[in-house]
Design a protein around this motif. Sequence first.
Motif, mmCIF file in Angstrom:
data_model
loop_
_atom_site.group_PDB
_atom_site.id
_atom_site.type_symbol
_atom_site.label_atom_id
_atom_site.label_comp_id
_atom_site.label_asym_id
_atom_site.label_seq_id
_atom_site.Cartn_x
_atom_site.Cartn_y
_atom_site.Cartn_z
ATOM 1 N N ARG A 22 -1.785 37.507 -8.248
ATOM 2 C CA ARG A 22 -2.898 37.150 -8.863
ATOM 3 C C ARG A 22 -3.115 35.933 -9.508
ATOM 4 O O ARG A 22 -4.072 35.081 -9.587
ATOM 5 C CB ARG A 22 -3.238 38.198 -9.858
ATOM 6 C CG ARG A 22 -4.535 38.131 -10.294
ATOM 7 C CD ARG A 22 -4.705 39.577 -11.573
ATOM 8 N NE ARG A 22 -5.710 39.537 -12.235
ATOM 9 C CZ ARG A 22 -7.050 39.784 -12.105
ATOM 10 N NH1 ARG A 22 -7.427 40.226 -10.859
ATOM 11 N NH2 ARG A 22 -7.970 39.548 -12.873
ATOM 12 N N VAL A 23 -2.227 35.604 -10.380
ATOM 13 C CA VAL A 23 -2.137 34.342 -11.125
ATOM 14 C C VAL A 23 -2.305 33.043 -10.174
ATOM 15 O O VAL A 23 -2.780 32.075 -10.580
ATOM 16 C CB VAL A 23 -1.318 34.263 -12.156
ATOM 17 C CG1 VAL A 23 -0.989 32.885 -12.987
ATOM 18 C CG2 VAL A 23 -1.318 35.352 -13.127
ATOM 19 N N GLY A 24 -1.320 33.096 -9.219
ATOM 20 C CA GLY A 24 -1.095 32.079 -8.158
ATOM 21 C C GLY A 24 -2.677 31.752 -7.506
ATOM 22 O O GLY A 24 -3.032 30.717 -7.409
ATOM 23 N N ARG A 25 -3.351 33.008 -7.247
ATOM 24 C CA ARG A 25 -4.590 32.770 -6.565
ATOM 25 C C ARG A 25 -5.654 32.180 -7.512
ATOM 26 O O ARG A 25 -6.448 31.386 -7.230
ATOM 27 C CB ARG A 25 -5.077 34.072 -6.056
ATOM 28 C CG ARG A 25 -4.255 34.601 -4.753
ATOM 29 C CD ARG A 25 -5.136 35.799 -4.197
ATOM 30 N NE ARG A 25 -5.072 36.930 -5.220
ATOM 31 C CZ ARG A 25 -4.114 37.890 -5.280
ATOM 32 N NH1 ARG A 25 -3.208 37.730 -4.556
ATOM 33 N NH2 ARG A 25 -4.189 38.846 -6.341
ATOM 34 N N ARG A 26 -5.591 32.522 -8.896
ATOM 35 C CA ARG A 26 -6.452 31.835 -9.731
ATOM 36 C C ARG A 26 -6.244 30.497 -10.151
ATOM 37 O O ARG A 26 -7.024 29.779 -10.127
ATOM 38 C CB ARG A 26 -6.259 32.703 -11.065
ATOM 39 C CG ARG A 26 -6.759 34.127 -11.074
ATOM 40 C CD ARG A 26 -7.012 34.720 -12.395
ATOM 41 N NE ARG A 26 -7.920 34.222 -13.331
ATOM 42 C CZ ARG A 26 -7.909 34.215 -14.515
ATOM 43 N NH1 ARG A 26 -6.994 34.764 -15.168
ATOM 44 N NH2 ARG A 26 -8.758 33.576 -15.215
ATOM 45 N N LEU A 27 -5.047 30.008 -9.795
ATOM 46 C CA LEU A 27 -4.505 28.775 -10.066
ATOM 47 C C LEU A 27 -4.782 27.758 -8.836
ATOM 48 O O LEU A 27 -4.916 26.650 -8.918
ATOM 49 C CB LEU A 27 -3.187 28.393 -10.305
ATOM 50 C CG LEU A 27 -2.639 28.788 -11.722
ATOM 51 C CD1 LEU A 27 -1.214 29.193 -11.841
ATOM 52 C CD2 LEU A 27 -3.303 28.065 -13.046
ATOM 53 N N GLY A 28 -4.682 28.620 -7.864
ATOM 54 C CA GLY A 28 -5.164 28.023 -6.477
ATOM 55 C C GLY A 28 -3.785 27.543 -5.829
ATOM 56 O O GLY A 28 -3.931 26.459 -5.185
ATOM 57 N N GLU A 29 -2.587 28.132 -6.304
ATOM 58 C CA GLU A 29 -1.432 27.647 -5.837
ATOM 59 C C GLU A 29 -0.558 28.820 -5.665
ATOM 60 O O GLU A 29 -0.216 29.446 -6.518
ATOM 61 C CB GLU A 29 -0.791 26.682 -6.763
ATOM 62 C CG GLU A 29 0.377 25.904 -6.315
ATOM 63 C CD GLU A 29 0.784 24.735 -7.298
ATOM 64 O OE1 GLU A 29 1.929 24.256 -7.366
ATOM 65 O OE2 GLU A 29 -0.182 24.220 -8.343
ATOM 66 N N HIS A 30 0.157 28.948 -4.301
ATOM 67 C CA HIS A 30 1.042 30.194 -4.113
ATOM 68 C C HIS A 30 2.118 30.221 -4.961
ATOM 69 O O HIS A 30 2.242 31.489 -5.581
ATOM 70 C CB HIS A 30 1.349 30.122 -2.784
ATOM 71 C CG HIS A 30 2.757 30.345 -2.561
ATOM 72 N ND1 HIS A 30 2.916 31.923 -2.401
ATOM 73 C CD2 HIS A 30 4.021 29.992 -2.065
ATOM 74 C CE1 HIS A 30 4.288 32.200 -2.363
ATOM 75 N NE2 HIS A 30 4.886 30.929 -1.898
ATOM 76 N N ASP A 31 2.902 29.283 -5.377
ATOM 77 C CA ASP A 31 3.912 29.313 -6.248
ATOM 78 C C ASP A 31 4.094 28.442 -7.105
ATOM 79 O O ASP A 31 4.940 27.308 -7.220
ATOM 80 C CB ASP A 31 5.335 29.463 -5.466
ATOM 81 C CG ASP A 31 6.482 29.915 -6.392
ATOM 82 O OD1 ASP A 31 6.376 30.023 -7.530
ATOM 83 O OD2 ASP A 31 7.658 29.921 -5.622
#
Length: 162
Positions: free
Chosen positions: A72-81
């Motif tokens: 979820r946080v990765g999607r919000r940041l637009g970065e997988h990892d």
Amino acid sequence: MALDRRTQDIALGTIEGLLAFGFGSGLAPKAPGTAGSVVALLPALLLVQVPLINALIFIAIAFLAGIWLCGRVGRRLGEHDHSGIVWDEFVGMWLVLVCIPFHWGWWLAGFALFRLFDILKPWPIGWLDRRIHGGLGVMLDDLLAAGYALAVLGVVAYVIGM
């Protein structure tokens, strides 16, 4: 790692961001994974006080929650990892520390080996890391790094007769 205002807002402004970023430790400008691993030592001090089975159940729940959380946080940041996401380091460190003797030498060795395997990503860690994305990918490589660290420590324990 230069952090923009949006990343900081996500990391500190939501409960999932606060957890994923290791209570802010993932915002460290250098080596956020190592910073997260250091901060993970504090809750580990409590975790090692409970029976092993309870600690392992807690870690399994933290791992499963981390799949959702990091995804979820990765999607919000637009970065997988995103490098600031360090919940995976927390879970990996906890797994290592609850399975080894509660002694500074073992904990130092566990910390160093976990970080080494998490950074170097020997096979199949790196292979899986490149192929599995989302929250599962974020969590899985640290679980395997913890397994490698425990395997080495198990051999050491065997050799020294523990």
